[in-house]
Design an enzyme around this catalytic site. Structure first.
Site, PDB file in Angstrom:
ATOM      1  N   SER A   1       0.827  -1.197   0.000  1.00 23.50           N
ATOM      2  CA  SER A   1       0.000   0.000   0.000  1.00 23.50           C
ATOM      3  C   SER A   1       0.870   1.260   0.000  1.00 23.50           C
ATOM      4  CB  SER A   1      -0.959  -0.047   1.191  1.00 23.50           C
ATOM      5  OG  SER A   1      -1.915   0.970   1.108  1.00 23.50           O
TER       6      SER A   1
ATOM      7  N   ASP B   1      -6.658   1.471  -3.509  1.00 26.70           N
ATOM      8  CA  ASP B   1      -7.843   1.402  -2.650  1.00 26.70           C
ATOM      9  C   ASP B   1      -8.134   2.748  -2.001  1.00 26.70           C
ATOM     10  OD1 ASP B   1      -5.698   1.359  -0.878  1.00 26.70           O
ATOM     11  OD2 ASP B   1      -6.506  -0.234   0.376  1.00 26.70           O
TER      12      ASP B   1
END
Length: 453
Positions: free
Chosen positions: A98, A246
């Site tokens: 991430s 995301d």
């Protein structure tokens, strides 16, 4: 000194070649496989340079545990989540760290519903990994591998078919967007979605090669190139994602960042214009969302930080939308996961129906001043630090579900250990920039002044 292997509700993260090694990857995915029902396991990855190596190690661990592997290739986290659902797989593994820097990589584990593991299941996986009781199989029971190229198509179909998204109206508006793909998988998915919506796209860092050119969190201070490109192109807005897409954050037509906290607030506003129902977010998210929920007369529920916590509460409350203030929009009508593509579609919809600018939409929301700070974990007892924090904020309401969160009137500060980095996060918000800075300094002083153990 190396950063430790980070094991949490967000998965496991480590520095490649130090704490995240092929052996660790293979053993952890085997431990995960042992907790799943029968069936294949979907694997997707972001564009990090270490991705192919981590994929090989993960595939080896899964097939050695007797699991068939379905490789969806370069894929956003939400794309991989949708693929698990679509294929009715036993679970999934997303290979992405991430927002962590390039030396890091990670494993995020998905349940058969395509959602992050609940804390209890995550603890069982960890215990099995640490015990060494792994489900290795004999040569004649090894799993197989195959590639699946259609995952993004399934994801886009989910987003484009939302009843909240009017493709004809968005196309008729003639929007122009600049997309900062962070040199990763969002550079594939987000431009394609926006073009399918009839939005003209200018690409920035959309080549998915992992050669990152900015800090990876889509925070205002990291979006200078996007802002300049958006202003130069005279675009209606710019959108930036993190490496697994995301999370999403936006800049206005002049290239000025809204701040990632506005992603959820704007998305929830679009949802509540069409449907009414509960909303869920975490303890570190801006009170802007409280104001949106109050305007529409719906309840807002808060959870500890982490997508798994938010999704669990959303299911329990029957929430129609939710997410986290870091740019993570969750819309159950698409799937139960943070999704930068959903955020992009909802903002395009908001612009299409309002006939105004993104800045005007943001300015119509209450204005708070938030500071997100972090410090290295102090070499002190948490109990000692917590006692000092409680004394320092004695006139505030305290919540202890996730670290300590102190609130009073329109101000609050949340102090908690990160799930993803060896740091303590300090997040504060109030109507005044000066008061927000004071809250951060008061908390920082309490943490650093605690008596060492």
């Amino acid at each position: 000194m190396s950063a430790p292997l980070m094991i949490s509700v967000s998965g496991i993260r480590g520095i490649v070649g130090e704490t995240l090694t092929p052996d660790v990857v293979a053993r952890f995915v085997a431990a995960f496989a042992a907790e799943l029902p029968p069936g294949p396991v979907v694997v997707g990855r972001d564009a990090r340079i270490s991705g192919p190596m981590v994929l090989r190690a993960a595939a080896a661990g899964l097939t050695a545990a007797g699991r068939d592997v379905i490789d969806v290739g370069l894929a956003t986290t939400p794309t991989t989540q949708v693929a698990v659902e679509h294929l009715k797989a036993a679970g999934g593994v997303i290979l992405t760290a991430s927002h962590n820097p390039a030396p890091w990589n990670a494993l995020k584990f998905l349940s058969p519903r395509g959602e992050f593991l609940d804390p209890a299941t995550g603890q069982r996986v960890r215990a099995r990994f640490e015990s060494g009781a792994l489900p290795w199989v004999a040569f004649d029971r090894l799993g197989s591998e195959r590639s699946e190229p259609g995952a993004l198509d399934w994801h886009l179909e989910r987003v484009l078919s939302l009843d909240l998204v009017d493709r004809k109206r968005i196309s008729a508006r003639g929007l122009h967007a600049v997309v900062d793909g962070c040199r990763s998988v969002g550079g594939i998915a987000v431009p394609r979605l926006l073009r399918d919506l009839g939005v003209r796209v200018t690409e920035l860092d959309c080549t998915p090669d992992g050669a990152f050119t900015r800090e990876l969190e889509p925070l205002p201070e990291n979006l200078g190139s996007l802002g300049r490109a958006t202003a130069t192109a005279s675009a209606d807005f710019g959108i930036a994602v993190d490496p697994d897409a995301d999370r999403a954050a936006f800049v206005d037509h002049e290239g000025v960042p809204l701040g990632e906290e506005y992603t959820l607030a704007l998305g929830v506003s679009v949802v509540l214009e069409h449907h009414r129902g509960p909303i869920v977010t975490n303890l570190s998210t801006s009170r802007i969302v409280d104001a949106v929920c109050s305007r529409f007369g719906v309840p807002l529920h808060r959870t500890p930080v982490g997508e798994a916590h938010v999704v669990g509460e959303m299911r329990a409350r029957g929430a129609i939308a939710g997410g986290e203030g870091n740019g993570g929009m969750i819309l159950p009508a698409a799937h139960f996961g943070r999704d930068g593509l959903v955020a992009a579609a909802l903002v395009a919809q908001a612009l299409a129906v309002s006939d105004t600018t993104l800045r005007d939409l943001a300015d119509a929301l209450p204005r708070y001043h938030m500071i997100k700070a972090k410090i290295a974990k102090p070499d002190t007892s948490w109990d000692a630090a917590a006692d000092r924090l409680r004394r320092g904020f004695a006139d505030h309401r305290v919540e202890s579900a996730d670290g300590l969160r102190f609130s009073r009137d329109d101000e609050w500060i949340h102090v908690r250990a990160s799930n993803t980095e060896p740091i303590v996060r300090l997040i504060a918000e109030s109507p005044s920039p000066a008061r927000t800075a004071e809250l951060i300094e008061e908390a920082r002083h309490s943490l650093l002044a605690a008596t060492p153990t």
